[in-house]
Design a protein around this motif. Structure first.
Motif, short mmCIF file in Angstrom:
data_model
loop_
_atom_site.label_atom_id
_atom_site.label_comp_id
_atom_site.label_asym_id
_atom_site.label_seq_id
_atom_site.Cartn_x
_atom_site.Cartn_y
_atom_site.Cartn_z
N VAL A 187 0.80 -1.26 -0.06
CA VAL A 187 0.08 -0.21 -0.06
C VAL A 187 1.05 1.19 -0.01
CG1 VAL A 187 -1.80 1.36 1.25
CG2 VAL A 187 -1.80 -1.03 1.18
N MET A 188 0.74 2.12 -1.06
CA MET A 188 1.54 3.36 -1.16
C MET A 188 0.84 4.63 -0.66
SD MET A 188 4.10 2.36 -2.67
CE MET A 188 4.54 0.76 -2.27
N ALA A 189 -0.30 4.61 -0.64
CA ALA A 189 -1.27 5.72 0.04
C ALA A 189 -2.47 5.46 0.29
CB ALA A 189 -1.32 6.94 -1.19
N THR A 190 -3.10 6.00 1.39
CA THR A 190 -4.52 5.56 1.80
C THR A 190 -5.14 6.69 2.10
OG1 THR A 190 -3.88 5.48 4.16
CG2 THR A 190 -3.88 3.44 2.73
N ASN A 191 -6.43 6.79 2.01
CA ASN A 191 -7.51 8.00 2.23
C ASN A 191 -7.95 7.63 3.52
OD1 ASN A 191 -9.06 9.93 2.29
ND2 ASN A 191 -9.97 9.79 0.20
N LYS A 192 -7.55 8.08 4.73
CA LYS A 192 -8.28 7.65 5.88
C LYS A 192 -9.47 8.30 6.35
CE LYS A 192 -3.65 6.64 7.93
NZ LYS A 192 -2.51 7.08 8.36
N LYS A 193 -9.64 9.47 5.74
CA LYS A 193 -10.69 10.35 6.05
C LYS A 193 -12.00 9.82 5.21
CE LYS A 193 -10.56 13.77 8.73
NZ LYS A 193 -11.30 13.79 9.91
N ALA A 194 -11.80 8.87 3.99
CA ALA A 194 -12.86 8.64 3.16
C ALA A 194 -14.02 7.71 3.79
CB ALA A 194 -12.32 7.76 1.91
N ARG A 195 -13.58 6.97 4.81
CA ARG A 195 -14.57 5.86 5.32
C ARG A 195 -15.32 6.83 6.40
NH1 ARG A 195 -14.73 1.09 3.14
NH2 ARG A 195 -12.62 0.36 2.29
N VAL B 293 -23.68 11.42 -4.66
CA VAL B 293 -23.06 10.04 -4.76
C VAL B 293 -21.65 10.41 -5.60
CG1 VAL B 293 -22.98 7.82 -5.77
CG2 VAL B 293 -24.91 8.56 -4.66
N THR B 294 -20.63 10.23 -5.15
CA THR B 294 -19.20 10.35 -5.79
C THR B 294 -18.46 9.23 -5.89
OG1 THR B 294 -17.43 12.06 -5.90
CG2 THR B 294 -18.18 11.44 -3.73
N VAL B 295 -17.37 9.15 -6.61
CA VAL B 295 -16.35 8.21 -6.73
C VAL B 295 -15.10 8.78 -6.16
CG1 VAL B 295 -15.07 6.76 -8.15
CG2 VAL B 295 -17.40 7.42 -8.64
N VAL B 296 -14.44 8.22 -4.99
CA VAL B 296 -13.39 8.73 -4.07
C VAL B 296 -12.16 7.58 -4.31
CG1 VAL B 296 -14.57 10.31 -2.57
CG2 VAL B 296 -14.06 8.11 -1.81
N PRO B 297 -11.06 8.08 -4.10
CA PRO B 297 -9.91 6.79 -4.29
C PRO B 297 -9.64 6.47 -2.41
CG PRO B 297 -8.89 8.84 -4.58
CD PRO B 297 -10.44 9.13 -4.41
N LEU B 298 -9.54 5.04 -2.40
CA LEU B 298 -9.63 4.71 -0.95
C LEU B 298 -8.10 4.30 -0.82
CD1 LEU B 298 -12.61 2.38 -0.76
CD2 LEU B 298 -12.37 4.59 0.11
N LYS B 299 -7.36 3.81 -1.72
CA LYS B 299 -5.96 3.65 -1.49
C LYS B 299 -5.35 3.35 -2.72
CE LYS B 299 -6.74 -1.24 0.12
NZ LYS B 299 -6.40 -2.14 1.04
N VAL B 300 -4.01 3.14 -2.80
CA VAL B 300 -3.21 3.09 -3.85
C VAL B 300 -2.37 2.06 -3.43
CG1 VAL B 300 -1.67 4.30 -5.67
CG2 VAL B 300 -3.68 5.39 -4.90
N TYR B 301 -2.03 1.07 -4.31
CA TYR B 301 -1.00 -0.09 -4.11
C TYR B 301 -0.67 -0.65 -5.13
CZ TYR B 301 -5.47 -2.46 -5.08
OH TYR B 301 -6.78 -3.15 -5.57
N LEU B 302 0.68 -1.34 -5.08
CA LEU B 302 1.40 -1.98 -6.18
C LEU B 302 0.87 -3.40 -6.01
CD1 LEU B 302 4.78 -0.67 -5.92
CD2 LEU B 302 3.10 0.05 -7.35
N LYS B 303 0.39 -3.88 -7.56
CA LYS B 303 0.08 -5.54 -7.37
C LYS B 303 0.74 -5.90 -8.65
CE LYS B 303 -4.16 -7.90 -8.02
NZ LYS B 303 -5.70 -7.95 -8.01
N HIS B 304 1.54 -6.69 -8.52
CA HIS B 304 2.40 -7.44 -9.63
C HIS B 304 3.06 -6.40 -10.46
CE1 HIS B 304 0.26 -11.13 -8.80
NE2 HIS B 304 -0.83 -10.68 -9.20
N GLY B 305 3.87 -5.26 -9.64
CA GLY B 305 4.58 -4.21 -10.07
C GLY B 305 3.58 -2.99 -10.96
N PHE B 306 2.40 -3.18 -10.87
CA PHE B 306 1.63 -2.09 -11.43
C PHE B 306 0.98 -1.20 -10.40
CE2 PHE B 306 1.55 -5.34 -14.98
CZ PHE B 306 2.23 -4.68 -15.98
N ALA B 307 0.68 -0.18 -10.67
CA ALA B 307 -0.08 0.65 -9.68
C ALA B 307 -1.49 0.61 -9.76
CB ALA B 307 0.37 2.29 -9.92
N LYS B 308 -2.22 0.24 -8.72
CA LYS B 308 -3.50 0.10 -8.78
C LYS B 308 -4.32 1.28 -7.69
CE LYS B 308 -3.56 -3.72 -11.31
NZ LYS B 308 -4.19 -3.83 -12.69
#
Length: 157
Positions: A11-19, A106-121
């Motif tokens: 996990v590279m970044a999380t959005n703690k305030k989103a939840r 209703v909106t779309v927010v990023p919850l977290k950014v992580y690396l999976k098999h070398g790709f950013a998701k």
């Protein structure tokens, strides 16, 4: 709702305030289109998704207001820190999200950014804004659960 499990190391970044600020209705995993210096900055952990959101523009889902700091050794190849980044999802998922965000609040927010098999998701949440009294209710319920666990722990000793 899909469940996504990630190791904490990826996990590279999380959005703690989103939840806290939103009720998450559904989650989606999306790839991000990045430049070379952006992925290097993300791997260095220099990313902020706190104020980020996603919007649909010309049938594409774009991640906006996400800050990726310029890479230190990037020189002339560095990127704009706040540029819109295209998200990679299937067309049917984008259409489903488009139908959901037509509703008010209703909106779309990023919850977290992580690396999976070398790709950013990015883990996106289709979210509905909470009212102030909902936030207070959530905090109150969390405190009550914590108190019950503490009490049970002492009783079982």
């Amino acid at each position: 709702m899909k469940k996504h499990s990630q190791k904490a190391a990826n996990v590279m970044a999380t959005n703690k305030k989103a939840r806290h600020n939103y009720n998450i209705l559904e989650t989606y995993e999306a790839g991000i289109v990045l430049t070379g210096t952006e992925i290097k900055s993300i791997r260095a952990g220099r990313m902020n998704i706190k104020d980020g959101f996603a919007q649909i523009h010309n049938g594409e889902l774009l991640l906006s207001n996400v800050h990726i700091s310029p890479y230190d050794q990037g020189n002339q190849f560095n990127h704009d820190p706040l540029r819109n980044r295209k998200l990679l999802l299937h067309k049917r998922e984008i259409n489903k999200i488009a139908g959901q965000i037509q509703k008010k609040g209703v909106t779309v927010v990023p919850l977290k950014v992580y690396l999976k098999h070398g790709f950013a998701k990015v883990l996106l949440g289709v979210a509905e804004g909470k009212k102030l009294y909902d936030k207070r209710e959530t905090l109150k319920r969390r405190d009550q659960e914590r108190e019950i666990r503490r009490h049970l722990k002492n009783v079982l000793r």
